[in-house]
Design a protein around this motif. Sequence first.
Motif, short mmCIF file in Angstrom:
data_model
loop_
_atom_site.label_atom_id
_atom_site.label_comp_id
_atom_site.label_asym_id
_atom_site.label_seq_id
_atom_site.Cartn_x
_atom_site.Cartn_y
_atom_site.Cartn_z
N ALA A 94 0.93 -0.75 0.13
CA ALA A 94 -0.16 -0.07 -0.68
C ALA A 94 0.63 1.20 0.25
N ALA A 95 0.28 2.67 -0.30
CA ALA A 95 1.03 3.36 -0.79
C ALA A 95 0.99 3.90 0.79
N PRO A 96 1.88 4.50 1.84
CA PRO A 96 2.01 4.92 3.16
C PRO A 96 2.58 6.94 2.23
N ALA A 97 1.60 7.63 3.37
CA ALA A 97 1.72 9.21 2.99
C ALA A 97 3.69 9.35 3.33
N ALA A 98 4.07 9.61 2.10
CA ALA A 98 5.68 10.11 2.61
C ALA A 98 5.19 11.94 2.66
N PRO A 99 6.07 12.17 3.36
CA PRO A 99 5.94 13.06 4.52
C PRO A 99 6.40 14.39 3.82
N HIS A 100 6.89 14.53 2.31
CA HIS A 100 7.53 15.98 2.04
C HIS A 100 6.31 15.97 0.16
N LYS A 101 5.02 15.18 0.18
CA LYS A 101 4.28 14.66 -0.98
C LYS A 101 3.86 16.50 -0.82
N VAL A 102 4.34 16.69 -2.15
CA VAL A 102 4.13 18.37 -2.52
C VAL A 102 2.19 18.24 -3.73
N SER A 103 1.16 18.99 -3.31
CA SER A 103 -0.12 18.57 -4.30
C SER A 103 -0.65 19.92 -4.95
N ARG A 104 -1.66 19.39 -6.11
CA ARG A 104 -2.30 21.23 -6.17
C ARG A 104 -3.06 20.32 -7.20
N LEU A 105 -4.52 20.82 -6.77
CA LEU A 105 -5.58 20.59 -7.31
C LEU A 105 -5.32 21.76 -8.50
N ILE A 106 -5.78 21.19 -10.19
CA ILE A 106 -5.50 21.62 -11.19
C ILE A 106 -7.10 21.93 -11.64
N ALA A 107 -8.15 20.93 -11.09
CA ALA A 107 -9.91 21.42 -11.41
C ALA A 107 -10.91 20.28 -10.94
N HIS A 108 -11.65 21.01 -10.69
CA HIS A 108 -12.73 20.00 -10.27
C HIS A 108 -14.38 20.74 -10.71
N GLY A 109 -14.86 20.10 -10.29
CA GLY A 109 -16.34 19.99 -10.77
C GLY A 109 -17.26 19.12 -10.40
N ARG A 110 -18.59 19.02 -11.47
CA ARG A 110 -19.83 18.35 -11.58
C ARG A 110 -19.67 17.94 -13.16
N VAL A 111 -20.06 16.54 -12.94
CA VAL A 111 -20.55 16.64 -14.35
C VAL A 111 -21.48 15.28 -14.52
N ASP A 112 -22.15 15.23 -15.12
CA ASP A 112 -23.01 13.91 -15.39
C ASP A 112 -23.53 13.62 -14.27
N GLY A 113 -24.13 14.14 -13.38
CA GLY A 113 -24.21 14.32 -12.06
C GLY A 113 -23.71 14.21 -10.67
N GLN A 114 -22.75 13.92 -11.25
CA GLN A 114 -21.30 13.34 -10.16
C GLN A 114 -20.04 14.02 -9.95
N PRO A 115 -19.01 14.61 -8.96
CA PRO A 115 -18.20 14.85 -9.17
C PRO A 115 -17.12 14.71 -9.84
N TRP A 116 -16.17 15.68 -9.96
CA TRP A 116 -14.62 15.18 -10.48
C TRP A 116 -13.46 15.77 -9.99
N SER A 117 -12.12 15.56 -10.41
CA SER A 117 -11.44 16.40 -9.78
C SER A 117 -10.33 16.08 -10.57
N VAL A 118 -9.13 16.70 -11.06
CA VAL A 118 -7.47 16.53 -11.03
C VAL A 118 -6.89 16.65 -10.21
N THR A 119 -5.96 16.43 -9.50
CA THR A 119 -4.88 16.64 -8.67
C THR A 119 -3.30 15.98 -9.41
N LEU A 120 -2.16 16.77 -9.66
CA LEU A 120 -0.64 16.60 -9.66
C LEU A 120 -0.42 16.29 -8.36
N GLU A 121 0.33 14.88 -7.82
CA GLU A 121 0.96 15.21 -6.79
C GLU A 121 2.46 14.75 -7.04
#
Length: 234
Positions: A61-88
Amino acid sequence: MALSRIKKLAATGTVVAATAGIVFGASAAASTPGDARRPAAPASAPAAPATRPPAHRTAGAAPAAPHKVSRLIAHGRVDGQPWSVTLEFYPTWPEGFSVGPLPPGLPQQPVGGSLLCQRMFIGGVRIDHQGGPWSDCQPVDGTQDPSASGSMGLWGSQDKGTSGTRLFVSDSGAEVAYGVMTFADGRKTTAPVRTVPGTGYHAWAVAIRDGRTIAVVDEYDAHHHLVSHSTEWR
């Protein structure tokens, strides 16, 4: 269904593997115009990359890395469902990550000391989660590896991303400020580029509603000059 990271999607719907040869995940999502929203304030910059670990680690399994940095690229709702894209971004390879052999015919990916992941979700489910915790990640060489930029891709759970609810993600170059997607019905969606703090990794993303067809994808710089123009996407 998982897709290879891709440069272009031909008009016939055939998926072409990118030169990077590392698999990013694939699943579906779609958006109405203007769905991309500004995320919360970014996290702090990552520490400098550490010494490169061995090329193979024990799977797990992927444990949390102490120096991981992330950025939410975009998100919203489509076809009634939430969506998102994040870079880590991981300055060093997380425990459990390993580089295995690539399919025949693809160039072998150089081993990098860092890791870049493109996490795509639709309806709360991560795209290509069946491939394991690192199915949408690629090794990179530190914070400014140019091999991670300049590609575009469609990801979906049907027909290799050519139908159904889909996500379009562009790992854009440094000169790109925003992307504009024009659909066959004339509607447009504009999405700004977001950058992982402390790195040169950028992206913009648009979700595509089921039944909608892409006509044109354009990218522009901060002065609204056209950087790229493509009509191969469907």
